[in-house]
Structures are given as C-alpha cells and as structure tokens.
Motif scaffolding. Sequence first.
Motif, mmCIF file in Angstrom:
data_model
loop_
_atom_site.group_PDB
_atom_site.id
_atom_site.type_symbol
_atom_site.label_atom_id
_atom_site.label_comp_id
_atom_site.label_asym_id
_atom_site.label_seq_id
_atom_site.Cartn_x
_atom_site.Cartn_y
_atom_site.Cartn_z
ATOM 1 N N UNK A 8 47.831 57.963 102.998
ATOM 2 C CA UNK A 8 48.683 57.649 104.228
ATOM 3 C C UNK A 8 48.043 56.592 105.162
ATOM 4 N N UNK A 9 48.980 55.659 105.338
ATOM 5 C CA UNK A 9 48.511 54.774 106.206
ATOM 6 C C UNK A 9 48.933 54.708 107.553
ATOM 7 N N UNK A 10 48.158 54.776 108.379
ATOM 8 C CA UNK A 10 48.367 54.368 109.990
ATOM 9 C C UNK A 10 47.447 53.413 110.515
ATOM 10 N N UNK A 11 47.813 53.468 111.900
ATOM 11 C CA UNK A 11 46.853 52.370 112.482
ATOM 12 C C UNK A 11 45.326 52.889 112.445
ATOM 13 N N UNK A 12 44.415 52.162 113.175
ATOM 14 C CA UNK A 12 43.139 52.747 113.498
ATOM 15 C C UNK A 12 42.682 52.439 114.684
ATOM 16 N N UNK A 61 47.777 54.989 117.260
ATOM 17 C CA UNK A 61 49.272 55.006 117.749
ATOM 18 C C UNK A 61 49.581 53.948 118.992
ATOM 19 N N UNK A 62 48.490 53.675 119.265
ATOM 20 C CA UNK A 62 48.474 52.552 120.456
ATOM 21 C C UNK A 62 49.310 53.058 121.689
ATOM 22 N N UNK A 131 64.185 47.501 115.093
ATOM 23 C CA UNK A 131 62.713 48.166 115.085
ATOM 24 C C UNK A 131 62.620 49.097 113.885
ATOM 25 N N UNK A 132 61.969 48.698 112.888
ATOM 26 C CA UNK A 132 61.952 49.472 111.749
ATOM 27 C C UNK A 132 61.167 50.825 111.734
ATOM 28 N N UNK A 133 62.023 51.822 112.064
ATOM 29 C CA UNK A 133 61.427 53.201 112.161
ATOM 30 C C UNK A 133 61.542 54.079 110.888
ATOM 31 N N UNK A 134 61.810 53.421 109.944
ATOM 32 C CA UNK A 134 62.072 53.981 108.490
ATOM 33 C C UNK A 134 61.220 55.092 107.943
ATOM 34 N N UNK A 139 55.144 60.166 109.397
ATOM 35 C CA UNK A 139 53.905 59.328 109.877
ATOM 36 C C UNK A 139 52.921 60.472 110.854
ATOM 37 N N UNK A 140 51.851 60.325 110.784
ATOM 38 C CA UNK A 140 51.099 61.347 111.610
ATOM 39 C C UNK A 140 51.158 60.911 113.115
#
Length: 308
Positions: A8-12, A61-62, A131-134, A139-140
């Motif tokens: 699972x890729x998310x930001x950090x 998530x910023x 905005x690509x929300x696909x 996503x977490x």
Amino acid sequence: MLKTPEKIITGSRDDLCCDCSRCLRVRFNESSCSHCQTVCPTAAIALEQGLEIKEDTCSGCLLCTSVCPTGALELSTDFLASVAQLSKVPEPVLGCCRTKEQANGWLACLGGLSDEHLLYLSHRLNGTLTLNLSRCAECPNSSMLPLLQARLDTLVSGASCSIKTADTADAVRHREENVDRRSFFKSFRTSLFQTAAVVMTAGVQETERRSDYTSKRVPERRELLKRVLPLVDQQTKETLERRFLGKISFNETCTACQACAAICPTGALRKNREQPDNPPLFTAADCTACGLCVAFCMDQALTLHTSG
Ligand code: SF4
Ligand code: SF4
C-alpha cells in the motif's frame, strides 16, 4: 501459489515540511491553536510539548498543511514548479503518489490541496484540470475526500480553468484520448523538459526548517492567494478578501507597546516607527487570522474580525 499482497503506497512524514518555530503553540504557550491536530485522521500530531509529528503514524495525507495558519506545516514539494509543468499540457491531470503514472503532475496526496491551492490552479491554468482520484477509495488516506470535495464546491466561479474529479482510471484515460496526436507529442516533449528542469533545480528535499523567531513570512498558501487576487474581477476579489483575510481593530486600552507586531508571524502587524505612540500598522493582505496577536496582548486591546 499465494499472491503477494500489493504494497500500500501512501505519502509519509517526508511529504510535509515542518517549521516548529512558526507554530503558534511553540511561539506562545497559551495559544490554543489545534487546527492541524483536529484535521489529522491518524492522530499523528501531538501539541502538548510544542509541535510533534509522529513519524510512524503520519500517513502523509497532508491535510494538516491545508489548515495551518502560519506555514508551520507546509508541502515539502515545489507546488509552483508542478503547476508550471501542468500548464504546458492540454487538459492536464493532477494525481498523487498512487496515480502518478496516470498524471501530468502529482502531490504525495491530494489532501494537501487547500482552498488557496485550488484557487491558484483554477486561475493559473486554462481549460479543464482533472484530479485523478481513481485510487482514493481504496487508500488509507481516503478520509481526505469529503474535505477536498467541500473545497471544490466552494471554489469561486469565473476562473480560466475548471477543476473536475475522476473517480475511475477510465475517466482519466478518456480525457487523455481527447488530445490530438500533434499537440500530445508537443506537450509531451515540453513536459519532459519541464520535468528535467524541476529535477535539476529541486535540490535536496527539505522536510525540516527553523526560522528565526523574529523573521516574518506569509505562508505559501497566502502567497498563492496574493497571486490570484490581481487576476479576478472586483466582486470576486472582495468575496475572497472577506473569506480569507483577517482584519484587526484596536480599542482604547492599546498602550502602543508594539508587542503584537513583534509576535505576529506574518508581518501583517508592523511596528509604527513614524508614530510610536499609535498602535502598530496593519496590512490585511498578510493577515491569516491566526489570532496570535489577540491572545498575546495583555491589555486585550485587539479584536480580530473574520467572516470565515
Ligand atoms: S495548526 Fe499550525 S500553528 Fe496551529 S498548532 Fe498546528 S502547527 Fe501549530
Ligand atoms: S495580525 Fe494577528 S491575526 Fe493577523 S497574522 Fe498577525 S498575529 Fe495573526
């Protein structure tokens, strides 16, 4: 054979830049500001001892960067460079770290798109930005979706670019197919140059900063708003000013000590050098309505007026 689960890729934590010295809680220990903590979906922000981001809990998530009034928390990526890249592509697509292959530019998470970022995109670009929300639903960080949608719903009309969302990969591809072959290759070549330029000038990613406590700076979000205001008609300008700018008034208990000018992190309040017996000078365009001056004044001489 067992299938290996997809990572699972998310930001950090690395996707946000933290300057504790600009945090209201650090500047004044009686400040009750907690915008970042309130909006954080993973309880990754502690404010008891100043400002602390828990690295292993932050999912990037910023959202905190989109609400901090002082720029203590900001995007670590160069947003203006990303917009310059998007502007070279017809019908651009903005994605996140999970969808960057299907986008012309990306942020770690689109939760970092504040009202001001969206306003800037809608006035700096032409045509339609998607905005690509696909991949957001799985996503977490999907809890950022309602907030992003609410921000899109309150964008002022009359901008040069409309912003749409695409909830499926097909919806994103459909827009790419609309670009004619010649302009696609032209924009693709330009985008390669832009990417190279951004990579060469980006340098080392900065995720920690420390400003001098006396230094004044408006947050990036306010810089973006200030770039938008000259582009809009008078009525829209007044609407945006009412919504975003703070207004300070002084009452008769003001002793002209100028302490509020010293504590103001943005420079909206400035020492009145020409008339030192008068209250400080005030510039609404630089006031982010953080309220620090009001909390700090021992004489309760200031009132902050906001319509937000
Ligand atoms: S929102 Fe910004 S100023 Fe307020 S507590 Fe969080 S980091 Fe500090
Ligand atoms: S004038 Fe007061 S409310 Fe406005 S930015 Fe400065 S400290 Fe914050």
